[in-house]
Design a protein around this motif. Structure first.
Motif, PDB file in Angstrom:
ATOM      1  N   ARG A  88      10.914   7.938   8.190  1.00  0.00           N
ATOM      2  CA  ARG A  88      10.026   6.754   8.063  1.00  0.00           C
ATOM      3  C   ARG A  88      10.690   6.149   7.302  1.00  0.00           C
ATOM      4  NH1 ARG A  88       4.651   9.545   5.111  1.00  0.00           N
ATOM      5  NH2 ARG A  88       3.894   7.520   5.433  1.00  0.00           N
ATOM      6  N   PRO A  89      10.113   5.013   7.689  1.00  0.00           N
ATOM      7  CA  PRO A  89      11.014   3.773   6.890  1.00  0.00           C
ATOM      8  C   PRO A  89      10.553   3.743   5.221  1.00  0.00           C
ATOM      9  CG  PRO A  89       9.308   2.556   8.844  1.00  0.00           C
ATOM     10  CD  PRO A  89       9.032   4.250   8.340  1.00  0.00           C
ATOM     11  N   ALA A  90      11.027   3.705   4.204  1.00  0.00           N
ATOM     12  CA  ALA A  90      11.329   4.029   2.922  1.00  0.00           C
ATOM     13  C   ALA A  90       9.968   2.940   2.781  1.00  0.00           C
ATOM     14  CB  ALA A  90      12.178   3.256   2.614  1.00  0.00           C
ATOM     15  N   ALA A 124       6.949   2.317   3.409  1.00  0.00           N
ATOM     16  CA  ALA A 124       5.909   3.156   3.888  1.00  0.00           C
ATOM     17  C   ALA A 124       5.529   4.201   2.492  1.00  0.00           C
ATOM     18  CB  ALA A 124       5.544   3.907   5.719  1.00  0.00           C
ATOM     19  N   ILE A 125       6.843   5.218   2.889  1.00  0.00           N
ATOM     20  CA  ILE A 125       6.871   6.213   1.769  1.00  0.00           C
ATOM     21  C   ILE A 125       6.633   6.331   0.747  1.00  0.00           C
ATOM     22  CG2 ILE A 125       8.697   8.223   1.179  1.00  0.00           C
ATOM     23  CD1 ILE A 125       9.723   7.492   3.339  1.00  0.00           C
ATOM     24  N   LEU A 126       7.272   4.371   0.216  1.00  0.00           N
ATOM     25  CA  LEU A 126       6.989   3.618  -1.249  1.00  0.00           C
ATOM     26  C   LEU A 126       5.365   3.480  -1.464  1.00  0.00           C
ATOM     27  CD1 LEU A 126      10.438   2.027  -2.059  1.00  0.00           C
ATOM     28  CD2 LEU A 126       9.186   4.102  -2.401  1.00  0.00           C
ATOM     29  N   ASP A 127       4.738   3.165  -0.173  1.00  0.00           N
ATOM     30  CA  ASP A 127       3.152   2.175  -0.788  1.00  0.00           C
ATOM     31  C   ASP A 127       2.810   4.211  -0.765  1.00  0.00           C
ATOM     32  OD1 ASP A 127       4.092   0.050  -0.206  1.00  0.00           O
ATOM     33  OD2 ASP A 127       3.056   0.088   2.261  1.00  0.00           O
ATOM     34  N   GLU A 128       2.870   4.725  -0.268  1.00  0.00           N
ATOM     35  CA  GLU A 128       2.385   6.447  -0.051  1.00  0.00           C
ATOM     36  C   GLU A 128       2.284   6.715  -1.435  1.00  0.00           C
ATOM     37  OE1 GLU A 128       2.475   8.623   3.468  1.00  0.00           O
ATOM     38  OE2 GLU A 128       1.962  10.275   2.111  1.00  0.00           O
ATOM     39  N   ALA A 129       3.836   6.609  -2.682  1.00  0.00           N
ATOM     40  CA  ALA A 129       3.904   7.488  -3.323  1.00  0.00           C
ATOM     41  C   ALA A 129       2.753   6.557  -4.448  1.00  0.00           C
ATOM     42  CB  ALA A 129       5.060   7.587  -3.602  1.00  0.00           C
ATOM     43  N   ARG A 130       3.209   5.284  -3.987  1.00  0.00           N
ATOM     44  CA  ARG A 130       2.703   4.566  -4.980  1.00  0.00           C
ATOM     45  C   ARG A 130       0.635   4.383  -5.264  1.00  0.00           C
ATOM     46  NH1 ARG A 130       4.300  -0.249  -2.972  1.00  0.00           N
ATOM     47  NH2 ARG A 130       6.324   0.328  -3.745  1.00  0.00           N
ATOM     48  N   ALA A 152      19.041  14.862   5.781  1.00  0.00           N
ATOM     49  CA  ALA A 152      19.359  14.262   6.375  1.00  0.00           C
ATOM     50  C   ALA A 152      18.291  12.936   6.583  1.00  0.00           C
ATOM     51  CB  ALA A 152      19.361  14.393   8.090  1.00  0.00           C
ATOM     52  N   TYR A 153      17.250  12.025   5.951  1.00  0.00           N
ATOM     53  CA  TYR A 153      16.588  11.415   5.966  1.00  0.00           C
ATOM     54  C   TYR A 153      17.381  10.123   5.701  1.00  0.00           C
ATOM     55  CZ  TYR A 153      13.550   7.576   4.543  1.00  0.00           C
ATOM     56  OH  TYR A 153      12.712   6.557   4.155  1.00  0.00           O
ATOM     57  N   HIS A 154      17.203   9.099   6.976  1.00  0.00           N
ATOM     58  CA  HIS A 154      18.370   8.143   7.036  1.00  0.00           C
ATOM     59  C   HIS A 154      16.955   6.674   7.518  1.00  0.00           C
ATOM     60  CE1 HIS A 154      18.493  10.084  11.189  1.00  0.00           C
ATOM     61  NE2 HIS A 154      18.547   8.850  11.076  1.00  0.00           N
ATOM     62  N   GLY A 155      16.069   7.005   6.882  1.00  0.00           N
ATOM     63  CA  GLY A 155      14.932   5.691   6.918  1.00  0.00           C
ATOM     64  C   GLY A 155      14.810   4.099   6.595  1.00  0.00           C
ATOM     65  N   ASP A 156      14.692   2.775   7.617  1.00  0.00           N
ATOM     66  CA  ASP A 156      15.017   1.703   7.490  1.00  0.00           C
ATOM     67  C   ASP A 156      14.622   1.021   5.991  1.00  0.00           C
ATOM     68  OD1 ASP A 156      15.533   1.473   9.678  1.00  0.00           O
ATOM     69  OD2 ASP A 156      13.983   0.694  10.800  1.00  0.00           O
ATOM     70  N   GLY A 157      15.266   0.941   4.930  1.00  0.00           N
ATOM     71  CA  GLY A 157      14.848   0.260   4.229  1.00  0.00           C
ATOM     72  C   GLY A 157      14.496  -0.700   3.354  1.00  0.00           C
TER      73      GLY A 157
END
Ligand code: 5AD
Ligand code: SF4
Length: 458
Positions: free
Chosen positions: A182-184, A186-192, A211-216
């Motif tokens: 997942r793009p970073a 989106a992950i940071l938004d969910e975490a927030r 193996a995570y390699h998401g778009d930052g």
């Protein structure tokens, strides 16, 4: 109000998906219930990893068929959904075998649940969904703060799904598809959103999480270490964990993060599966036993107190007594704090299932018993080793008895804490006083003076 019952089988990815499915159907007016008996909508979120896991679903569907018939006699409709990896692997075959099933939806498509349920109810026949991995994340509803809070202070966030490793025993690359991050942002938004609602611990999950390699957000590709570092800076986050990792993807920056980030808990689930090189090669694990040993040495030199856990398979096709002994020896050398061990189960469509050298069931049984006895002794030894120590505990919920609170140590041990005037979400310093088979006992520490600073007590 209509009610939904969701039953989750298998791994943490399914636990996370079940939560998201609950969010999806909540938007359609379904409240969650703890039992199928009064549910208008029943969702089985299934696991296909071993034959036993898949068979459980069919026995549950047998019970649900009767329940559906009883409710129908009372004029109540029940919609039955099979989700998860059995749904993905078997598709419409499930409806043929279990005609009471209304909807079959794989792990990539459950954002379409409302449409599928409506379609099945209108057409009065079973429907199944195509697999569109990952589109779901863009369309899933955001859970409200109160829904997040109801799930506790520790939450999962899926950052990566699927797997490209193709271990020769494993169905995951077929059921969950290719590896996708997942793009970073989106992950940071969910975490927030989780942190704002009061979550204190985030476990970042994926079938092959390291193996995570998401778009930052900076236009570069982020590694898991980069993602974890950014999460560690978020206000309110006391603890970060990640699972499940593959030995081949334990990058240097991730190992270094264990030394540098106090919020990154000193616990790592790093499955080795077997201890003999021939078996590891036949499993297509892409590492030898010694490479695994050296990797553990590097991880331990970065974070000396790290607790390790592993998965093991016994009775892989062709496994000899001597090769099994290699597994026992490797496990004893490492000294795992916790482990999961399984008899090899041939899975349709995987290369190892076609091997003619299958190990007899009785041999698998005996090996599993021996391995589990040893792993259990190691686990108890690890737990015993924490008695007398002062550790930080994240309080999760009230304990079994008045005055007790339940929480977790940094090493993922469950603890019953007495003497704490604390709330779920607090991090308290405790002295471990004893062990039970599946948990520890602890008292609030007088002073945290000699406690290793395992987490920022934010
Ligand atoms: N048989 C037995 N165990 C399996 N696992 C995966 N596939 C199989 C199989 N076919 C185990 C592995 C994996 C864990 C999630 O399940 O140990 O790490
Ligand atoms: Fe399965 Fe191997 Fe991928 Fe793990 S790394 S999900 S065991 S194929």
């Amino acid at each position: 109000m209509k009610k939904a019952f969701i039953k989750s089988y298998g791994c943490q990815m399914n636990v996370y998906d079940s939560g998201r499915m609950a969010d999806v159907v909540a938007e359609q007016g379904y409240a969650e219930t703890g039992s199928a008996d009064d549910a208008d909508l029943v969702i089985l979120n299934t696991c296909h990893i071993r034959e036993r896991a898949a068979e459980k679903v069919y026995s549950e569907l047998g019970r649900l068929r009767e329940l559906k018939a009883e409710r129908a006699e009372a004029g109540q409709e029940t919609t039955i959904v099979v989700a998860g990896c059995v749904a993905q692997a078997e598709g419409r075959e499930i409806i043929r075998r279990a005609p009471a099933v209304d909807v079959v939806v794989g792990p990539g498509s459950y954002h379409r649940l409302p449409d599928l349920v409506r379609e099945a109810q209108a057409a009065r026949k079973g429907v199944d969904a195509e697999f569109d991995q990952f589109e779901k994340f863009a369309t899933l509803p955001r859970p409200s703060a109160s829904r997040i809070r109801s799930r506790g202070v520790s939450a999962f966030v899926t950052v990566q799904e699927g797997c490209d490793k193709f271990c020769s025993f494993c169905v995951v690359p077929y059921t969950r598809g290719a590896e996708l991050s997942r793009p970073a942002s989106a992950i940071l938004d969910e975490a927030r959103a989780l942190l704002e609602a009061g979550v204190r611990e985030i476990t970042v999950i994926g079938q092959n999480v390291n193996a995570y390699h998401g778009d930052g957000p900076d236009g570069r590709v982020w590694s898991l270490a980069r993602l974890v570092r950014t999460l560690a800076e978020m206000p309110g986050l006391a603890r970060i964990r990640y699972t499940t990792s593959h030995p081949r993807d334990m990058a240097d920056d991730l190992i270094a993060a264990h030394a540098e980030l106090p919020a990154l808990m000193p616990y790592l689930h790093l499955p080795v599966q077997a201890g003999a090189d021939r078996v590891l090669k036949a499993m297509n694990r892409r590492h030898t036993a010694d490479e695994y040993r050296r990797l553990i040495e590097r991880i331990r030199s970065s974070r000396p107190d790290i607790a390790l856990s592993s998965d093991f398979i016994v009775g892989f096709p062709g496994e000899t007594d001597g090769e099994f002994e290699d597994t026992l020896r490797l496990a004893a050398e490492i000294g795992f704090a916790a482990s999961f061990s399984f008899k090899y189960s041939p899975r349709p469509g995987t290369p190892a299932a076609d091997n003619t050298d299958q190990v007899p069931e009785a041999v698998k049984d005996e090996r599993l018993q021996r391995l589990q006895a040893q792993l259990e002794a190691d686990r108890q030894a690890f737990n015993g080793g924490t008695v007398g120590r002062v550790l930080y505990v994240l309080i999760e919920k009230p304990g079994r008895h008045p005055g007790q609170l339940n929480g977790k140590t940094p090493y993922l041990q469950q603890v019953q804490v007495t003497g704490a005037a604390a709330q779920p979400g607090d991090v308290v310093s405790v002295r471990i006083t004893g062990t039970a088979p599946n948990s520890l006992f602890a008292e609030v520490a007088e002073s945290a003076g000699n406690a290793a600073p395992l987490v920022a007590a934010a």
